[in-house]
Design an enzyme around this catalytic site. Sequence first.
Site, PDB file in Angstrom:
ATOM      1  N   GLY A  12      31.420  -0.381  39.630  1.00 27.39           N
ATOM      2  CA  GLY A  12      31.338   0.938  40.258  1.00 27.39           C
ATOM      3  C   GLY A  12      31.320   2.034  39.207  1.00 27.39           C
ATOM      4  CG  ASP A  13      33.658   4.577  39.026  1.00 29.99           C
ATOM      5  OD1 ASP A  13      33.540   5.189  40.099  1.00 29.99           O
ATOM      6  OD2 ASP A  13      34.669   3.917  38.728  1.00 29.99           O
ATOM      7  CD  GLU A  14      28.053   0.727  38.797  1.00 32.62           C
ATOM      8  OE1 GLU A  14      28.090   1.579  39.711  1.00 32.62           O
ATOM      9  OE2 GLU A  14      28.491  -0.429  38.935  1.00 32.62           O
ATOM     10  CE  LYS A  16      27.197   2.959  43.147  1.00 29.08           C
ATOM     11  NZ  LYS A  16      28.250   2.831  42.141  1.00 29.08           N
ATOM     12  N   GLY A  17      24.995   8.098  42.104  1.00 28.49           N
ATOM     13  CA  GLY A  17      24.746   9.295  42.906  1.00 28.49           C
ATOM     14  C   GLY A  17      23.582  10.104  42.373  1.00 28.49           C
ATOM     15  CB  ALA A  39      32.254   5.509  47.396  1.00 34.63           C
ATOM     16  N   GLY A  40      33.104   7.614  45.214  1.00 37.51           N
ATOM     17  CA  GLY A  40      33.001   9.019  44.829  1.00 37.51           C
ATOM     18  C   GLY A  40      31.717   9.187  44.048  1.00 37.51           C
ATOM     19  CG  HIS A  41      28.384   8.180  45.213  1.00 32.94           C
ATOM     20  ND1 HIS A  41      27.867   7.626  46.345  1.00 32.94           N
ATOM     21  CD2 HIS A  41      28.934   7.148  44.522  1.00 32.94           C
ATOM     22  CE1 HIS A  41      28.082   6.317  46.346  1.00 32.94           C
ATOM     23  NE2 HIS A  41      28.734   6.008  45.251  1.00 32.94           N
ATOM     24  CD  GLN A 223      33.039   0.887  46.959  1.00 30.64           C
ATOM     25  OE1 GLN A 223      32.428   0.296  47.814  1.00 30.64           O
ATOM     26  NE2 GLN A 223      33.546   2.072  47.161  1.00 30.64           N
ATOM     27  CB  THR A 238      35.977  -2.930  47.325  1.00 30.26           C
ATOM     28  OG1 THR A 238      36.333  -2.081  48.430  1.00 30.26           O
ATOM     29  CG2 THR A 238      34.494  -3.258  47.375  1.00 30.26           C
ATOM     30  NE  ARG A 310      35.602   6.250  36.827  1.00 30.63           N
ATOM     31  CZ  ARG A 310      34.695   7.210  36.938  1.00 30.63           C
ATOM     32  NH1 ARG A 310      33.855   7.452  35.962  1.00 30.63           N
ATOM     33  NH2 ARG A 310      34.603   7.917  38.045  1.00 30.63           N
ATOM     34  CG  ASP A 338      24.946  11.587  27.359  1.00 29.34           C
ATOM     35  OD1 ASP A 338      24.606  10.743  28.212  1.00 29.34           O
ATOM     36  OD2 ASP A 338      25.826  12.446  27.561  1.00 29.34           O
TER      37      ASP A 338
HETATM   38  P1  IMP Z   1      39.739  -0.476  47.546  1.00 28.97           P
HETATM   39  O1  IMP Z   1      38.261  -0.467  47.728  1.00 28.97           O
HETATM   40  O2  IMP Z   1      40.353   0.891  47.690  1.00 28.97           O
HETATM   41  O3  IMP Z   1      40.405  -1.497  48.419  1.00 28.97           O
HETATM   42  O4  IMP Z   1      40.067  -0.909  46.039  1.00 28.97           O
HETATM   43  C1  IMP Z   1      39.808  -2.225  45.552  1.00 28.97           C
HETATM   44  C2  IMP Z   1      39.359  -2.164  44.097  1.00 28.97           C
HETATM   45  O5  IMP Z   1      38.072  -1.550  44.006  1.00 28.97           O
HETATM   46  C3  IMP Z   1      40.262  -1.332  43.181  1.00 28.97           C
HETATM   47  O6  IMP Z   1      40.267  -1.922  41.898  1.00 28.97           O
HETATM   48  C4  IMP Z   1      39.574   0.013  43.121  1.00 28.97           C
HETATM   49  O7  IMP Z   1      39.898   0.722  41.942  1.00 28.97           O
HETATM   50  C5  IMP Z   1      38.119  -0.426  43.130  1.00 28.97           C
HETATM   51  N1  IMP Z   1      37.222   0.592  43.687  1.00 28.97           N
HETATM   52  C6  IMP Z   1      37.047   0.916  44.990  1.00 28.97           C
HETATM   53  N2  IMP Z   1      36.123   1.861  45.124  1.00 28.97           N
HETATM   54  C7  IMP Z   1      35.678   2.146  43.887  1.00 28.97           C
HETATM   55  C8  IMP Z   1      34.666   3.036  43.374  1.00 28.97           C
HETATM   56  O8  IMP Z   1      33.984   3.755  44.105  1.00 28.97           O
HETATM   57  N3  IMP Z   1      34.506   3.028  42.028  1.00 28.97           N
HETATM   58  C9  IMP Z   1      35.191   2.210  41.209  1.00 28.97           C
HETATM   59  N4  IMP Z   1      36.138   1.355  41.636  1.00 28.97           N
HETATM   60  C10 IMP Z   1      36.363   1.326  42.965  1.00 28.97           C
END
Ligand code: IMP
Length: 446
Positions: A12-14, A16-17, A39-41, A223, A238, A310, A338
């Site tokens: 995750g956090d690559e 993508k958004g 998720a956070g985009h 993710q 997840t 992270r 970069d």
């Molecule tokens: P959950 O999805 O909140 O149940 O978390 C399970 C695992 O996935 C944990 O290690 C979180 O840090 C990770 N995780 C969930 N959503 C994200 C995301 O959007 N980016 C990165 N890691 C995520």
Amino acid sequence: MPLHVIVGTQWGDEGKGRFVDWFAARAAYAARYNGGDNAGHTVTVGKRIFKLHLIPSGILQPGVIAVLGNGMVIHPRTLLEEMDRLIQAGIAINPERIRISYAAHLVTPAHQALDKAQEATRGKSSIGTTGRGIGPAYMDKASRHGLRMADLLQEDFVERVGDHLAEANRALQRLGAPTLDTAAICEEARSWAARLKDYVTDASLELNRALQEGKTVLAEGAQGTLLDLDFGTYPFVTSSTTTAAGALTGLGLGLTAARDARVTGVVKAFQTRVGSGPFPTEILDDLALRLRGTGANPWDEYGTTTGRPRRVGWLDGVLLRYSARLNGLTEFVVTKLDILSGLETVKICTAYRSGNQTVTDLPYGATNLTAFEPVYEELPAWQENISVVSRWQDLPAAAKNYLERVQELVGVPLRMVSVGSEREQVIKVSHVGKGQRFFRCGMRSA
Ligand code: IMP
């Protein structure tokens, strides 16, 4: 035009958004197929930064219809807050622009409380969840007593929320956690139904029709592959299907929709992970601070949802190949190149070693990674500030060399590279490879 899936290839956090935003400019629909507000985009448009947790990033392109698919779990409170923030920013939000699948499940404050209480009982073996109630919501779905978006349309919706809260309170008591104020949440649920019911629809029907009419559906994964419930670093994953295949089940598309699908894997130029779990190429010295950033910049390596720093490491080519296979990538894009500028050298993990055995394919997928030690290739780095570069030929030779090596490992063509957070800080790639070989894979142009 076919289905176009954008999928994260790491934890995750690559980034993508920003690519969903880019590709959505050519799409009719942008559809999220998994996860929830874990998720956070982040998308930067000019001077404005948008942080989206539930609504597909494609909403920032005018004319695109955003779909929240059946594979998602949706907290109505977060969704309404997100809608309000977008309205304040001048983005049109109405049932003409957003569709919510009737079959998507609800996340409630009870799921969030249970998530936190369950994590607390796990102690040292906690998963490090985001605390957003994702696991408990998918558990209710699998055990067939979840609340769905379709329930918002039912007269007894608030009563059903009351039953759900009463049951959750019993579970919270058993876990020794504080219970919830049922009356207040039921009152809030009334407003969820009032404000969201006009958005609830059969999203599968609409998306299938759109594909038949030749429109582009951009399927946005949340993710990353290594957090997939089946194929990730279980149990540190997840609770949803994060791989490209999830676009079919999570949006209600048939297998034939995948026939000509374009599958773009998003690869961060180095590896990051938030939460617990194995991380073979993790960097634990001062270099980690340099790659992570201080947090002053919204693109630094701190969770968009939780703000947690992270973990960072070198790019893991073994896991990347695994990810390319699982997703059936047709191409990939690289983000945050970069950030690697100015290092002495850059490393890529190209194999794993265990005892006297060296492997490039994982014997049991992403399980048991702690048994392996990474084997690195060390490549020359570059010192130039590449955030101003807009053409492939203007990248330093060492940066091109690094990307070529990554492409060899992934095994499909590199299409774009981002070198900064702005929407336009993207280099389009039409030719990468030893001898400047042109790729002609029958891909449509971006
Ligand atoms: P959950 O999805 O909140 O149940 O978390 C399970 C695992 O996935 C944990 O290690 C979180 O840090 C990770 N995780 C969930 N959503 C994200 C995301 O959007 N980016 C990165 N890691 C995520």
